[in-house]
Design a protein around this motif. Sequence first.
Motif, PDB file in Angstrom:
ATOM      1  N   TRP A   1       0.842  -1.199   0.000  1.00 40.03           N
ATOM      2  CA  TRP A   1       0.000   0.000   0.000  1.00 40.03           C
ATOM      3  C   TRP A   1       0.878   1.250   0.000  1.00 40.03           C
ATOM      4  O   TRP A   1       0.662   2.180  -0.759  1.00 40.03           O
ATOM      5  N   VAL A   2       1.905   1.257   0.849  1.00 40.42           N
ATOM      6  CA  VAL A   2       2.788   2.420   0.920  1.00 40.42           C
ATOM      7  C   VAL A   2       3.531   2.586  -0.406  1.00 40.42           C
ATOM      8  O   VAL A   2       3.666   3.694  -0.918  1.00 40.42           O
ATOM      9  N   PHE A   3       3.990   1.492  -1.011  1.00 41.24           N
ATOM     10  CA  PHE A   3       4.665   1.549  -2.305  1.00 41.24           C
ATOM     11  C   PHE A   3       3.747   2.150  -3.363  1.00 41.24           C
ATOM     12  O   PHE A   3       4.144   3.026  -4.134  1.00 41.24           O
ATOM     13  N   LEU A   4       2.508   1.698  -3.404  1.00 41.91           N
ATOM     14  CA  LEU A   4       1.542   2.213  -4.369  1.00 41.91           C
ATOM     15  C   LEU A   4       1.281   3.700  -4.142  1.00 41.91           C
ATOM     16  O   LEU A   4       1.270   4.491  -5.084  1.00 41.91           O
ATOM     17  N   ALA A   5       1.088   4.078  -2.894  1.00 42.15           N
ATOM     18  CA  ALA A   5       0.825   5.488  -2.578  1.00 42.15           C
ATOM     19  C   ALA A   5       1.997   6.368  -3.009  1.00 42.15           C
ATOM     20  O   ALA A   5       1.800   7.452  -3.555  1.00 42.15           O
ATOM     21  N   HIS A   6       3.222   5.900  -2.800  1.00 45.20           N
ATOM     22  CA  HIS A   6       4.390   6.703  -3.178  1.00 45.20           C
ATOM     23  C   HIS A   6       4.505   6.867  -4.695  1.00 45.20           C
ATOM     24  O   HIS A   6       5.086   7.833  -5.164  1.00 45.20           O
ATOM     25  N   ARG A   7       3.940   5.964  -5.466  1.00 43.91           N
ATOM     26  CA  ARG A   7       3.970   6.098  -6.921  1.00 43.91           C
ATOM     27  C   ARG A   7       3.020   7.188  -7.415  1.00 43.91           C
ATOM     28  O   ARG A   7       3.184   7.692  -8.523  1.00 43.91           O
ATOM     29  N   VAL A   8       2.000   7.541  -6.636  1.00 40.46           N
ATOM     30  CA  VAL A   8       1.020   8.533  -7.076  1.00 40.46           C
ATOM     31  C   VAL A   8       1.148   9.863  -6.334  1.00 40.46           C
ATOM     32  O   VAL A   8       0.374  10.780  -6.588  1.00 40.46           O
ATOM     33  N   ILE A   9       2.101   9.978  -5.449  1.00 41.12           N
ATOM     34  CA  ILE A   9       2.272  11.228  -4.698  1.00 41.12           C
ATOM     35  C   ILE A   9       2.529  12.374  -5.672  1.00 41.12           C
ATOM     36  O   ILE A   9       3.362  12.267  -6.572  1.00 41.12           O
ATOM     37  N   GLY A  10       1.781  13.447  -5.469  1.00 43.20           N
ATOM     38  CA  GLY A  10       1.983  14.660  -6.265  1.00 43.20           C
ATOM     39  C   GLY A  10       1.295  14.670  -7.609  1.00 43.20           C
ATOM     40  O   GLY A  10       1.338  15.671  -8.314  1.00 43.20           O
ATOM     41  N   ARG A  11       0.633  13.609  -7.980  1.00 42.34           N
ATOM     42  CA  ARG A  11      -0.048  13.548  -9.279  1.00 42.34           C
ATOM     43  C   ARG A  11      -1.495  14.024  -9.101  1.00 42.34           C
ATOM     44  O   ARG A  11      -2.295  13.363  -8.463  1.00 42.34           O
ATOM     45  N   VAL A  12      -1.806  15.174  -9.667  1.00 40.22           N
ATOM     46  CA  VAL A  12      -3.147  15.758  -9.551  1.00 40.22           C
ATOM     47  C   VAL A  12      -4.035  15.144 -10.634  1.00 40.22           C
ATOM     48  O   VAL A  12      -3.766  15.284 -11.827  1.00 40.22           O
ATOM     49  N   GLU A  13      -5.069  14.463 -10.207  1.00 43.06           N
ATOM     50  CA  GLU A  13      -6.050  13.864 -11.117  1.00 43.06           C
ATOM     51  C   GLU A  13      -7.304  14.732 -11.073  1.00 43.06           C
ATOM     52  O   GLU A  13      -7.708  15.188 -10.002  1.00 43.06           O
ATOM     53  N   SER A  14      -7.946  14.937 -12.216  1.00 46.43           N
ATOM     54  CA  SER A  14      -9.150  15.769 -12.232  1.00 46.43           C
ATOM     55  C   SER A  14     -10.150  15.254 -13.252  1.00 46.43           C
ATOM     56  O   SER A  14      -9.793  14.522 -14.174  1.00 46.43           O
ATOM     57  N   MET A  15     -11.390  15.636 -13.038  1.00 53.29           N
ATOM     58  CA  MET A  15     -12.447  15.314 -14.000  1.00 53.29           C
ATOM     59  C   MET A  15     -13.567  16.329 -13.869  1.00 53.29           C
ATOM     60  O   MET A  15     -13.670  17.035 -12.874  1.00 53.29           O
ATOM     61  N   SER A  16     -14.391  16.386 -14.898  1.00 51.83           N
ATOM     62  CA  SER A  16     -15.510  17.325 -14.925  1.00 51.83           C
ATOM     63  C   SER A  16     -16.691  16.629 -15.582  1.00 51.83           C
ATOM     64  O   SER A  16     -16.512  15.808 -16.482  1.00 51.83           O
ATOM     65  N   GLN A  17     -17.890  16.943 -15.105  1.00 49.65           N
ATOM     66  CA  GLN A  17     -19.089  16.395 -15.738  1.00 49.65           C
ATOM     67  C   GLN A  17     -20.247  17.367 -15.548  1.00 49.65           C
ATOM     68  O   GLN A  17     -20.217  18.228 -14.686  1.00 49.65           O
ATOM     69  N   GLN A  18     -21.250  17.214 -16.383  1.00 53.36           N
ATOM     70  CA  GLN A  18     -22.434  18.059 -16.313  1.00 53.36           C
ATOM     71  C   GLN A  18     -23.624  17.199 -15.921  1.00 53.36           C
ATOM     72  O   GLN A  18     -23.836  16.115 -16.466  1.00 53.36           O
ATOM     73  N   THR A  19     -24.411  17.696 -14.958  1.00 53.44           N
ATOM     74  CA  THR A  19     -25.593  16.970 -14.519  1.00 53.44           C
ATOM     75  C   THR A  19     -26.746  17.192 -15.492  1.00 53.44           C
ATOM     76  O   THR A  19     -26.666  18.049 -16.381  1.00 53.44           O
ATOM     77  N   ASP A  20     -27.826  16.448 -15.308  1.00 53.21           N
ATOM     78  CA  ASP A  20     -29.008  16.604 -16.158  1.00 53.21           C
ATOM     79  C   ASP A  20     -29.627  17.997 -16.035  1.00 53.21           C
ATOM     80  O   ASP A  20     -30.275  18.478 -16.954  1.00 53.21           O
ATOM     81  N   THR A  21     -29.409  18.647 -14.883  1.00 55.42           N
ATOM     82  CA  THR A  21     -29.971  19.976 -14.668  1.00 55.42           C
ATOM     83  C   THR A  21     -29.055  21.091 -15.193  1.00 55.42           C
ATOM     84  O   THR A  21     -29.387  22.261 -15.074  1.00 55.42           O
ATOM     85  N   GLY A  22     -27.894  20.705 -15.737  1.00 54.63           N
ATOM     86  CA  GLY A  22     -26.997  21.693 -16.317  1.00 54.63           C
ATOM     87  C   GLY A  22     -25.880  22.154 -15.401  1.00 54.63           C
ATOM     88  O   GLY A  22     -25.016  22.921 -15.822  1.00 54.63           O
ATOM     89  N   THR A  23     -25.875  21.706 -14.158  1.00 52.87           N
ATOM     90  CA  THR A  23     -24.807  22.093 -13.240  1.00 52.87           C
ATOM     91  C   THR A  23     -23.520  21.375 -13.628  1.00 52.87           C
ATOM     92  O   THR A  23     -23.533  20.183 -13.931  1.00 52.87           O
ATOM     93  N   LEU A  24     -22.421  22.103 -13.618  1.00 50.36           N
ATOM     94  CA  LEU A  24     -21.116  21.511 -13.903  1.00 50.36           C
ATOM     95  C   LEU A  24     -20.443  21.136 -12.583  1.00 50.36           C
ATOM     96  O   LEU A  24     -20.367  21.956 -11.663  1.00 50.36           O
ATOM     97  N   ILE A  25     -19.978  19.898 -12.495  1.00 52.97           N
ATOM     98  CA  ILE A  25     -19.302  19.399 -11.306  1.00 52.97           C
ATOM     99  C   ILE A  25     -17.846  19.141 -11.694  1.00 52.97           C
ATOM    100  O   ILE A  25     -17.573  18.408 -12.637  1.00 52.97           O
ATOM    101  N   ASP A  26     -16.918  19.750 -10.967  1.00 50.49           N
ATOM    102  CA  ASP A  26     -15.494  19.585 -11.216  1.00 50.49           C
ATOM    103  C   ASP A  26     -14.863  18.973  -9.969  1.00 50.49           C
ATOM    104  O   ASP A  26     -15.171  19.383  -8.848  1.00 50.49           O
ATOM    105  N   THR A  27     -13.969  18.007 -10.147  1.00 52.96           N
ATOM    106  CA  THR A  27     -13.321  17.332  -9.038  1.00 52.96           C
ATOM    107  C   THR A  27     -11.846  17.153  -9.346  1.00 52.96           C
ATOM    108  O   THR A  27     -11.478  16.869 -10.481  1.00 52.96           O
ATOM    109  N   ALA A  28     -11.015  17.323  -8.328  1.00 51.08           N
ATOM    110  CA  ALA A  28      -9.579  17.078  -8.464  1.00 51.08           C
ATOM    111  C   ALA A  28      -9.066  16.520  -7.137  1.00 51.08           C
ATOM    112  O   ALA A  28      -9.603  16.834  -6.071  1.00 51.08           O
TER     113      ALA A  28
END
Length: 159
Positions: free
Chosen positions: A26-53
């Motif tokens: 687990w620690v090995f895996l976590a150290h491989r992703v340290i500092g890597r910013v992942e993001s995504m965006s989607q639009q709901t049926d009502t038109g609201t935009l949801i952004d996550t990082a």
Amino acid sequence: MKLRNRWPLAIALVALVASAQAEAQWVFLAHRVIGRVESMSQQTDTGTLIDTAAVIVDRPVDRVYQTVRRSLTSAQQTQGITLKISDDVGRVVQFKRGDQTASIRVSDLGDNLSQLLVTSSRPAATTADKVETSGTTIIVQRILAICKEMDVHCSEEKS
């Protein structure tokens, strides 16, 4: 009789070794992703935009949370951000800028690893609206600024 008494000890020893190995993976895996910013965006049926990082950083959770608070307090004065909710126990801060509302949660992953999760919502832009920077870009920039303030190397993961 003596052999029988050793079985529980042997089983406990095997379980301990397996547990330590799983934690090390687990620690090995976590150290491989340290500092890597992942993001995504989607639009709901009502038109609201949801952004996550999200990003994992190699810093204690309390230090990360205090840096987030300090960064947002500074942004209140320079970028028009309004702090809405601050939950120091849950390590969550909610803020608003214009019609965009966002929350940052800082989670403890153990071994001085922390996760920053940022989610924002905003109404979808209409054709009459001017083109502005996407919500995802704004929250990724906020994460990168927080990383820089903590002297942690973070970079956006381009997919």
